[in-house]
Design an enzyme around this catalytic site. Structure first.
Site, PDB file in Angstrom:
ATOM      1  CD  GLU A  32      -2.547   4.161  -5.313  1.00 29.66           C
ATOM      2  OE1 GLU A  32      -2.890   4.292  -6.511  1.00 29.66           O
ATOM      3  OE2 GLU A  32      -1.477   3.653  -4.969  1.00 29.66           O
ATOM      4  CG  ASP A  35      -6.411   8.419 -11.305  1.00 23.36           C
ATOM      5  OD1 ASP A  35      -7.243   8.250 -10.389  1.00 23.36           O
ATOM      6  OD2 ASP A  35      -6.102   7.513 -12.116  1.00 23.36           O
ATOM      7  CB  ALA A 118      -1.399  -8.153  -8.004  1.00 27.76           C
ATOM      8  N   GLY A 119      -3.420  -5.276  -8.423  1.00 26.03           N
ATOM      9  CA  GLY A 119      -3.340  -3.819  -8.381  1.00 26.03           C
ATOM     10  C   GLY A 119      -2.195  -3.266  -9.215  1.00 26.03           C
ATOM     11  CG  LEU A 120       1.224  -4.927  -9.813  1.00 29.71           C
ATOM     12  CD1 LEU A 120       2.569  -5.587 -10.090  1.00 29.71           C
ATOM     13  CD2 LEU A 120       1.435  -3.737  -8.895  1.00 29.71           C
ATOM     14  CB  SER A 123      -7.416  -4.083 -17.122  1.00 30.68           C
ATOM     15  OG  SER A 123      -7.328  -3.020 -16.213  1.00 30.68           O
ATOM     16  CG  ASP A 167      -4.318   2.322 -13.459  1.00 26.26           C
ATOM     17  OD1 ASP A 167      -3.618   2.985 -12.664  1.00 26.26           O
ATOM     18  OD2 ASP A 167      -5.316   1.668 -13.120  1.00 26.26           O
ATOM     19  CE1 TYR A 216     -10.320   3.691  -8.481  1.00 28.16           C
ATOM     20  CE2 TYR A 216     -12.170   4.100  -9.944  1.00 28.16           C
ATOM     21  CZ  TYR A 216     -10.857   4.328  -9.583  1.00 28.16           C
ATOM     22  OH  TYR A 216     -10.093   5.202 -10.308  1.00 28.16           O
TER      23      TYR A 216
HETATM   24  C1  GLA Z   1      -7.194   2.186 -10.058  1.00 34.53           C
HETATM   25  C2  GLA Z   1      -7.656   3.121 -11.164  1.00 34.53           C
HETATM   26  C3  GLA Z   1      -6.746   4.359 -11.255  1.00 34.53           C
HETATM   27  C4  GLA Z   1      -6.559   5.017  -9.893  1.00 34.53           C
HETATM   28  C5  GLA Z   1      -6.190   3.977  -8.838  1.00 34.53           C
HETATM   29  C6  GLA Z   1      -6.165   4.547  -7.445  1.00 34.53           C
HETATM   30  O1  GLA Z   1      -5.954   1.622 -10.393  1.00 34.53           O
HETATM   31  O2  GLA Z   1      -7.680   2.469 -12.406  1.00 34.53           O
HETATM   32  O3  GLA Z   1      -7.281   5.271 -12.188  1.00 34.53           O
HETATM   33  O4  GLA Z   1      -7.688   5.749  -9.524  1.00 34.53           O
HETATM   34  O5  GLA Z   1      -7.084   2.881  -8.826  1.00 34.53           O
HETATM   35  O6  GLA Z   1      -5.152   5.486  -7.315  1.00 34.53           O
END
Ligand code: GLA
Length: 364
Positions: A32, A35, A118-120, A123, A167, A216
């Protein structure tokens, strides 16, 4: 944006769209915030997918409809930017244009069961599905990596999140039966099996990721500064974790997370047991909480409840943090029971003050 009463894809296109494509969301298992530091990641694809139906528009406007949101957006490619989910669609269209492929006005239908906020990576699923559909409609060949790279540009230039490539690579190349090991610098990748005897549970903590964007981009800037202070191109280039101890705060903590997280992904991708993998997930969560400071109390509480279950090998927040979901590695055959038991406690123990979580995986 206006609503028009829910429509199916066939009702919307009357006779069906010219093309339909889809792409999944992703659950990141380890790696996490690595990237955008040229590091390593280990996501898997969600079984949930976003579907895009596409056809040429009968007039000079683009007509978008999301059956999930029950929203329509009409916009002109020569006018101002569309709002909401239209930004991702517009981004994909304009990026095609930059490659010299003229895109006429389009009619676009979107439906998705990838959970949003939800962080999945709902988008990324939308971007990849849209780009796949554009390729088919306009008879254009783009390989999966090129699609992921264009999708990332759509996100960073049109939705203003300066994300890494994880992602979009997961949405374009992963499947829900494997983990995708990816070196985000070289784009070397391998599909790996989950640890033997394990399966996943994913639970949303009930806090949408509203603050994610600003924090972020801030974390990303801190990592760039840490790399600059250490004289390396990216934090990926630091392999001896002792080196980061020379940094001032907050760079020391940020770099320590990234360097240790890369080591965890490399270790996990060697093929470890479910128990060892679970420990790496627990360590990852602790590092995200203490050093990277992207966890919040509900995520800490939910992961703690998950870890208390006998059939859980390990648990961590997944995605950028600040809200969203937790992922747990569970004993095979037990993920449903684990998710239900954990959610029942989370929703009633009063610790998070009335928040309501929901099970995202396994699907019901
Ligand atoms: C988001 C970003 C990814 C990555 C994660 C954290 O999902 O789109 O590129 O940086 O956060 O690991």
């Amino acid at each position: 944006m206006k609503t028009m009463g829910k429509h199916t894809i066939d009702e919307y296109f009357k006779g069906g769209p010219a093309v339909v494509e889809s792409a999944p969301g992703r659950v990141n298992l380890l790696g996490e915030h690595t990237d955008y530091n040229d590091g390593f990641v280990l996501p898997t694809a969600t079984p949930q997918r976003t579907q895009v139906g596409l056809d040429f528009s009968p007039d000079d406007f683009c007509h978008l409809y999301s059956s999930t949101l029950d929203e329509t957006i009409d916009f002109s490619l020569s006018g101002s930017a569309p709002p909401g989910f239209g930004r991702y669609i517009e981004g994909c269209i304009r990026l095609f244009g930059e490659r010299g492929i003229r895109v006429p006005p389009l009619t676009v239908f979107v439906s998705s069961d990838v959970p949003m906020g939800a962080g999945l990576s709902s988008s990324a699923a939308l971007e990849v599905a849209m780009l796949r559909a554009l390729c088919r409609l306009l008879d254009t060949e783009l390989d999966d990596v090129s699609i992921a790279m264009l999708a990332q540009q759509a996100e960073s230039r049109y939705a203003n999140v300066h994300c890494g490539i994880m992602d979009q690579m997961a949405a374009s190349l992963a499947d829900s039966d494997h983990m995708l090991f990816l070196d985000t610098r070289t784009l070397e990748m391998r599909l790996l099996p989950l640890p033997p005897g394990s399966e996943l549970a994913v639970i949303d903590c009930g806090v949408a990721r509203t603050l994610a964007t600003s924090k972020y981009n801030e974390r990303r800037a801190e990592c760039e500064e840490a790399a600059r202070l250490l004289g390396v191109a990216a934090l990926r280039d630091v392999t001896d974790i002792a080196v980061v101890e020379s940094l001032p705060q907050p760079y020391l903590q940020r770099a320590r997370h990234v360097v240790s997280e890369n080591q965890r992904v490399l270790q996990a991708s060697q093929g470890v047991s479910a128990e060892e993998f679970g420990e790496l997930m627990n360590d990852s969560h602790a590092s995200l909480r203490n050093d990277y400071e992207v966890s919040i109390k509900p995520l800490d509480h939910l992961t703690a409840l998950l870890r208390e279950q006998d059939d859980v090998f390990g648990a961590r927040l997944t995605g950028a943090g600040f809200g969203g979901a937790c992922v747990a590695l569970c004993r095979q055959g037990q993920a449903h029971a684990v998710a239900e038991a954990t959610l029942a406690r989370y929703n009633t123990d009063g610790v998070t003050g009335g928040l309501h979580g929901r099970i995202l995986l396994p699907e019901f």
